[in-house]
Design a protein around this motif. Sequence first.
Motif, PDB file in Angstrom:
ATOM      1  N   ARG A  31     -11.751  35.330  -8.027  1.00 18.63           N
ATOM      2  CA  ARG A  31     -11.186  36.766  -8.614  1.00 18.63           C
ATOM      3  C   ARG A  31     -11.309  36.984 -10.275  1.00 18.63           C
ATOM      4  O   ARG A  31     -10.380  37.100 -10.905  1.00 18.63           O
ATOM      5  N   GLY A  32     -12.476  36.599 -10.739  1.00 23.38           N
ATOM      6  CA  GLY A  32     -12.716  36.711 -12.040  1.00 23.38           C
ATOM      7  C   GLY A  32     -12.343  35.650 -12.922  1.00 23.38           C
ATOM      8  O   GLY A  32     -12.617  35.382 -13.972  1.00 23.38           O
ATOM      9  N   TYR A  33     -11.567  34.645 -12.408  1.00 21.50           N
ATOM     10  CA  TYR A  33     -11.049  33.439 -13.115  1.00 21.50           C
ATOM     11  C   TYR A  33     -11.936  32.219 -13.066  1.00 21.50           C
ATOM     12  O   TYR A  33     -12.463  31.833 -12.048  1.00 21.50           O
ATOM     13  N   SER A  34     -12.675  31.777 -14.256  1.00 20.64           N
ATOM     14  CA  SER A  34     -13.765  30.947 -14.263  1.00 20.64           C
ATOM     15  C   SER A  34     -13.047  29.387 -14.189  1.00 20.64           C
ATOM     16  O   SER A  34     -12.057  29.217 -14.437  1.00 20.64           O
ATOM     17  N   LEU A  35     -13.889  28.685 -13.149  1.00 17.37           N
ATOM     18  CA  LEU A  35     -13.460  27.240 -12.978  1.00 17.37           C
ATOM     19  C   LEU A  35     -14.634  26.388 -13.577  1.00 17.37           C
ATOM     20  O   LEU A  35     -14.587  25.058 -13.059  1.00 17.37           O
ATOM     21  N   TYR A  36     -15.616  26.787 -14.230  1.00 16.85           N
ATOM     22  CA  TYR A  36     -16.580  26.008 -14.666  1.00 16.85           C
ATOM     23  C   TYR A  36     -15.984  24.634 -15.568  1.00 16.85           C
ATOM     24  O   TYR A  36     -16.569  23.661 -15.526  1.00 16.85           O
ATOM     25  N   ASP A  37     -15.066  24.867 -16.310  1.00 16.70           N
ATOM     26  CA  ASP A  37     -14.672  23.904 -17.211  1.00 16.70           C
ATOM     27  C   ASP A  37     -13.527  22.998 -16.507  1.00 16.70           C
ATOM     28  O   ASP A  37     -12.662  22.191 -17.284  1.00 16.70           O
ATOM     29  N   CYS A  38     -13.193  23.378 -15.219  1.00 17.14           N
ATOM     30  CA  CYS A  38     -12.188  22.711 -14.526  1.00 17.14           C
ATOM     31  C   CYS A  38     -12.778  21.332 -13.623  1.00 17.14           C
ATOM     32  O   CYS A  38     -13.915  21.564 -13.567  1.00 17.14           O
ATOM     33  N   SER A  39     -12.168  20.301 -13.548  1.00 17.93           N
ATOM     34  CA  SER A  39     -12.572  19.053 -12.970  1.00 17.93           C
ATOM     35  C   SER A  39     -12.865  19.399 -11.768  1.00 17.93           C
ATOM     36  O   SER A  39     -12.250  20.182 -10.888  1.00 17.93           O
ATOM     37  N   SER A  40     -13.886  18.591 -10.840  1.00 15.45           N
ATOM     38  CA  SER A  40     -13.974  18.722  -9.536  1.00 15.45           C
ATOM     39  C   SER A  40     -12.768  18.688  -8.776  1.00 15.45           C
ATOM     40  O   SER A  40     -12.772  19.077  -7.676  1.00 15.45           O
ATOM     41  N   GLU A  41     -11.709  17.759  -9.339  1.00 14.77           N
ATOM     42  CA  GLU A  41     -10.726  17.449  -8.558  1.00 14.77           C
ATOM     43  C   GLU A  41     -10.088  18.671  -8.332  1.00 14.77           C
ATOM     44  O   GLU A  41      -9.459  18.978  -7.275  1.00 14.77           O
ATOM     45  N   PHE A  42      -9.766  19.446  -9.648  1.00 14.61           N
ATOM     46  CA  PHE A  42      -9.064  20.766  -9.400  1.00 14.61           C
ATOM     47  C   PHE A  42     -10.026  21.751  -8.509  1.00 14.61           C
ATOM     48  O   PHE A  42      -9.191  22.412  -7.953  1.00 14.61           O
TER      49      PHE A  42
END
Length: 428
Positions: free
Chosen positions: A203-214
């Motif tokens: 929904r437009g929120y980037s997860l690129y810089d989140c850990s794979s765990e998150f």
Amino acid sequence: MLETQMAPHDLRRQYKRPAISDQQRRRELSLRRQEQNRRDAQLQARRLASTLLSLEHASGSEDIELVPEPEPEPDSQTEHEPGTSSNDLDVHQASKLKGSEARKWFARQLMLPEWMIDVPDRLPHDWYVFARPSGKRCFVVSSNGTTISRQRNGSVLHHFPSKLPNGSRSRDVSGPAQSYSILDCIFHELDQTYYVIDMLCWRGYSLYDCSSEFRFFWMNSKLAETGACEPPSHFHKYRFSLVPVYSCDHSGFHAAYTGEVPYVKDGLLFYNKHAHYQPGNTPLTLVWKDEGCSQYVIDTDNKGQALSQQQVVLELHDDCKVTTSDDPPVVLGFLDQEFIQKLGLHSGNLLRFAIGDGGLRVVDGKFEKADLHYIGKVNRARAFADSYSKVMFQYMVRHSPLRVDDIVNLINSSNDEGNKPSDVEMAG
């Protein structure tokens, strides 16, 4: 069908193999680089805040207390762009590209696992494992009332309605009109299902810089809420499904390797729990296979027959070098300038070679030379040369394969560190 079989369990077999690459060192460098990028971003934010305060004071305004704004929740309705410049994926901008330019752009966005040619340290503590579905790796992007999937080479696979956010023009579309979601999937032809292995944006929120765990937690908790995992319907042409993901301890590895799944297995995927999503080859995700978890271990021809002689695809450069797709590329050989001109070859061409009887020579973990024999140009549909890890994995399969016992032995040997993680399983 392959004639080779798994070796019987041998307690005397050592789990530590001679180094044939710097894969472990590059894993450590990648994690340190991630941490440095995060610190740089935080420092930049502090400098920006400090500069704004200085400007306020210089203009004679009243003293104000800087109160950091809370981070937006992942389900907020605010549009966000991916976090780092190297990983930015502006879907709306890319959607304006056409033809080969669009294919080239999308072909560079997937995170590509290296092939496991040595077993990572702390495997049961810092890694996930799951059975990789057989099929076509692709991006799935839902935006503006439609859903598009693009394959690894950037070409469009499907254009269809889905129950992903803004994935169709149905009446129950939720969220802002311009928000988009991006999933990393494998399309499994037999059951016409997209198996989701990662989530890049929601929904437009980037997860690129989140850990794979998150990312795995968020993917597991959010995808089912949309109804995307339901059977196909008028506004939902293809079903989406999650794969069971396990911590790579003894029981988790056994479940991934031997457990029943609704799809055809094509090896195992290993994800470092701390890894961010970065386009291109990365040593923080790994793929490994043997005859116990994949129908095809040795590369095959167009008819599905195992090649009697190893073949590699390399890229030709201006200086006559032929290299892998790594960054930086690994030089496997050179072509004679006269030979290049005679065949009308050009820089950027992808060329196929056979590995001759001289094989590959590696000394103290560093590649020295390869016995290459030119075969010809590669089909234009292919986007990249082989990675060095794939070349080495295929060579090892034929000579000294990394066996399931090697992995199990290292997992067991790591358990005496006294830091065994709790079991994690996420299934759709």
